[in-house]
Design a protein around this motif. Sequence first.
Motif, PDB file in Angstrom:
ATOM      1  N   ASN A 166       0.841  -1.170   0.000  1.00  0.00           N
ATOM      2  CA  ASN A 166       0.000   0.000   0.000  1.00  0.00           C
ATOM      3  C   ASN A 166       0.889   1.237   0.000  1.00  0.00           C
TER       4      ASN A 166
ATOM      5  N   ASN B 168      -2.001  -2.423  -8.754  1.00  0.00           N
ATOM      6  CA  ASN B 168      -2.975  -3.233  -8.033  1.00  0.00           C
ATOM      7  C   ASN B 168      -2.249  -4.092  -7.004  1.00  0.00           C
TER       8      ASN B 168
ATOM      9  N   ALA C  46      -3.704  -6.253  -5.007  1.00  0.00           N
ATOM     10  CA  ALA C  46      -4.436  -7.484  -4.728  1.00  0.00           C
ATOM     11  C   ALA C  46      -3.803  -8.636  -5.503  1.00  0.00           C
TER      12      ALA C  46
ATOM     13  N   PRO D 274      -2.744 -12.530  -5.534  1.00  0.00           N
ATOM     14  CA  PRO D 274      -3.003 -13.803  -4.847  1.00  0.00           C
ATOM     15  C   PRO D 274      -1.711 -14.578  -4.629  1.00  0.00           C
TER      16      PRO D 274
ATOM     17  N   ASN E  78      -3.185  -6.248   1.156  1.00  0.00           N
ATOM     18  CA  ASN E  78      -3.404  -7.118  -0.006  1.00  0.00           C
ATOM     19  C   ASN E  78      -4.637  -7.967   0.244  1.00  0.00           C
ATOM     20  N   PRO E  79      -5.797  -7.542  -0.222  1.00  0.00           N
ATOM     21  CA  PRO E  79      -7.032  -8.280   0.045  1.00  0.00           C
ATOM     22  C   PRO E  79      -7.077  -9.664  -0.594  1.00  0.00           C
ATOM     23  N   ALA E  80      -6.178  -9.951  -1.538  1.00  0.00           N
ATOM     24  CA  ALA E  80      -6.147 -11.274  -2.165  1.00  0.00           C
ATOM     25  C   ALA E  80      -5.257 -12.252  -1.420  1.00  0.00           C
TER      26      ALA E  80
END
Length: 551
Positions: free
Chosen positions: A3, A172, A174, A176, A542-544
Amino acid sequence: MLNKRTYTSLIAVLAFAFLQACTKNEDIPLEQRTEDVIYDKTDINGVYAEQALTNIYTFLPKGFNRVGNAFLDAATDDAVASDLVSNNINLLSKGTQSSTQTADEAYATNYGGIYRANLFLSKIDIVPVLTTTKQYWKAEARFLRAMFYFELAKRYGGVPLIGDKVLTPDDNAALPRNTYDQVVQYIVTECDAVSPLLQKEPVTQSGRATQGAALALKSRVLLYAASPLNNPGNDPAKWTAAAAAAKAVIDLNYYALNSSFVAAFVNRADKEVILGFQQAKNSNLERANAPIGYTTDLYASTGTTSPTQELVDAFPMNNGQAINAAGSGYNAATPYANRDPRFNATIFYNGAQWLGRAVQTYEGGSDKPNTAVTQTKTGYYLRKFLPDLSTASNYGLVDHNFSIFRYAEMLLNYAEAINESGDVLANRTIAYTQLTNIRKRAGITAGAGSLYGLKANMTQAEMRDAIRLERRIEMAFEEQRFWDVRRWKTAATDFNKILHGMKITMTAPGIFTYQVVSVEPIVFIAPRMYLYPFAFPELQANPALTQNPGW
């Protein structure tokens, strides 16, 4: 994963550390040394670019007293932290680490190193240095990046693979997780690609990545991947690949076991050291780990690490026999006499010589006065990595070489992998050779059949136990056992018990009694502790990123 807050603070810290090291042109203000200055298309010597590469090395594992001033091994059955107050290492040793309270958290640090490597690789072609120099530098950056991914994978399992992308705050975040096997394959592919492009030993600058370092990383990665934690089906092909990788390092015919067990740790350059973390000469280890009674106006020792009785008992006698074996010569009244010479080089025990006097870890002795907040909890202090100062009067400035990879490990890797690759006599014969070479160097006497105390005609299971024991004592305090017991998937037993020490009482001058006593528990909560938790801020950034099981 990155972030804007994390990215900005990380780059600010790295930029400051890097710019502090720059000396090419002192007329350029620090704040003006931008990427265009660092990666200068007119700089035929690549001065700043090389400094940028050198900066990436600062992200390598530093070892020694790095977790709350304790060794990582103080979160194993080999040691406990000496202090009585809360210590970050206790989060690991007592099973209290969580996503909101972490120790040895390495996620941001290693991705910081990956970012710096990717930035270097994206910019270095601008700099007009010699083609061979540029080849070496690129290969070094790629090796370091692979090393950082291994540091992540052994803690967290699968992590996001970024490739060559230089992430910015606007990208980005996010991303995985890739699988553990995918990360392993990435590291191995990179090692295969860069090993022929790196310098071959000897090199003029100690601590630089070489062909041997890339092959050693491949060896360790494949050994971990073949181990029960990551190979639950016990695929023999994975063990065969690990054996071949270790053999490739041996077949370089450059590295060798030093005749002195201690030399590799106090020499900046040594043929046993494949890659070491370099630092300026200092006396930090002596001051941090020597017994607390060695304190004057010139020096002070704080004895931060207390090796356990479990580790002490693991060392055999100097004939190679276990202390509980019939005919070993062990005497409980003189428990430290005639032991494996590595014991004397690893442990400060009652009666050992240091700075002109005998260590006093008996009750009320100078090194266990029972009045200090920090003193040995076990009757022992850590001596490994220190030069022989038995007759010295002060601590001098010496090299402290934390060996990220050394040759003895490659022999042990080879022995373990070849033994596990198939239950055949030929494999065990090869394993015997590696173990006897290590024990011979240690100073263990040959004995009948020149097996250096090893049992003849061992089964595969017996050889497995012998290799694990040898790894424990040879690699003690080198950040191996913490990970070994996890990859062997034996931590639920090995790291769930009461740890012990020795209470020593002086009954008359020079006469002592010895009593094994309980010290404190070590706790391992299976299965979740086989991997670290991702820290809560990383999950938010990191929401993923999915959390590891059990956390």
